[in-house]
Scaffold this active site. Sequence first.
Site, mmCIF file in Angstrom:
data_model
loop_
_atom_site.group_PDB
_atom_site.id
_atom_site.type_symbol
_atom_site.label_atom_id
_atom_site.label_comp_id
_atom_site.label_asym_id
_atom_site.label_seq_id
_atom_site.Cartn_x
_atom_site.Cartn_y
_atom_site.Cartn_z
ATOM 1 N N HIS A 114 15.748 -19.443 -19.104
ATOM 2 C CA HIS A 114 15.157 -18.351 -19.893
ATOM 3 C C HIS A 114 15.463 -18.493 -21.386
ATOM 4 C CE1 HIS A 114 15.105 -15.681 -16.018
ATOM 5 N NE2 HIS A 114 14.367 -16.780 -15.916
ATOM 6 N N HIS A 270 6.027 -15.119 -15.049
ATOM 7 C CA HIS A 270 7.431 -15.526 -15.095
ATOM 8 C C HIS A 270 7.584 -16.997 -14.704
ATOM 9 C CE1 HIS A 270 11.714 -15.116 -15.385
ATOM 10 N NE2 HIS A 270 11.778 -15.890 -14.305
ATOM 11 N N ASP A 274 9.553 -19.869 -16.781
ATOM 12 C CA ASP A 274 10.526 -20.821 -16.233
ATOM 13 C C ASP A 274 10.115 -22.268 -16.514
ATOM 14 O OD1 ASP A 274 12.287 -18.971 -15.136
ATOM 15 O OD2 ASP A 274 11.390 -19.043 -13.136
ATOM 16 N N HIS A 297 11.816 -24.971 -9.932
ATOM 17 C CA HIS A 297 12.682 -25.684 -10.872
ATOM 18 C C HIS A 297 12.843 -27.169 -10.521
ATOM 19 C CE1 HIS A 297 13.660 -22.072 -12.987
ATOM 20 N NE2 HIS A 297 14.062 -21.482 -11.886
HETATM 21 ZN ZN LIG Z 1 13.274 -17.359 -14.226
#
Ligand SMILES: [Zn+2]
Length: 340
Positions: A114, A270, A274, A297
Amino acid sequence: MEVRPRAFDHELWLFCHRQLLLRRGSLSAYRLQNSYFLTQEQTIRAATECSGIGLHSGAPVSVRILPAPPGTGIVFRRTDLDGFEIEAVSRNVARVSYATSLMKKGVLISTTEHILSAFIGMGVDNAIVELDNLELPILDGSANPFVEMIQKARIRKQRRPRKYLKIRRELEMREGNKFIAVYPADRYSVSYSINFPHPLIGKETFQVELSNGSYLRHIAAARTFGSREDERTMRNMGLIRGASRENCIVLTRDGVENGPLRFPDEFVRHKVLDLVGDLALLGKQILGNVVADRAGHAMHTALVSRILRDKTLWEEVTVSEPAAHRADVSSAHVTAGSSA
Ligand SMILES: [Zn+2]
């Protein structure tokens, strides 16, 4: 003698107006600082700090962001471990599951995405991020608090020309039904799709060009989310110990526990936040079109390391001065710089 007025040249007017504001130092702050096309590197003018708790560790942590010289990049510094430093670059990526963590010589910095996303969104190239624990604070679950810290500290333009990583060839990666790819483009844009089995979400796609303030308007405020149903499993895995209704959207079986949402499609926004944070680990801002479908991720950071490993995929470029000022009114011209 009759004087005929010249047709109003909007582009020229914008260019002059910006030059004037820049010279005055008052600057068309928002647009220029967040325009993707910056000719020079940037840092912040003053130190700024905040504190909170880590999303996964639940550990209290204080963070201080400091200005850094040109060429520094983003460097994390553990003040609780004699100032041990970890550069925010791909080679230091350690664990990636529910958050991105960096590790160097056994020292960990967790949940970096973030704050790194905020640096990209604000056009900050160089900064030291001091923290006195192992995880960045989750704050309100979005990048907004970090953006506000940077705005408060104000941006400083530096002397070193800013280098971009311009994608020259496409790269596609698949893993089951997950997909991530990057395609050549003169700007940085992201298209993200998710498919989440929840009545409020389902299939969401969000497409954004990350220039001219788009990041601040459409991405920065989007919060992380989790479901009550998965809570116990995740806590048993040692995760989300700091999660609360104040720092993430809590999904119930058929709704949201702590509404209202900040955007109807806050979830997919969001994911873009990311992704932007994870791609910051390239160490340079990207010029390319990134497309992701149900990635996370692990795939974000895998894309970063694949890009860096294959130098035929990209080149380093700098942006010439006039193009930088015209960037949001005409198509920008990118001039090739050195290729590393
Ligand atoms: Zn996040």
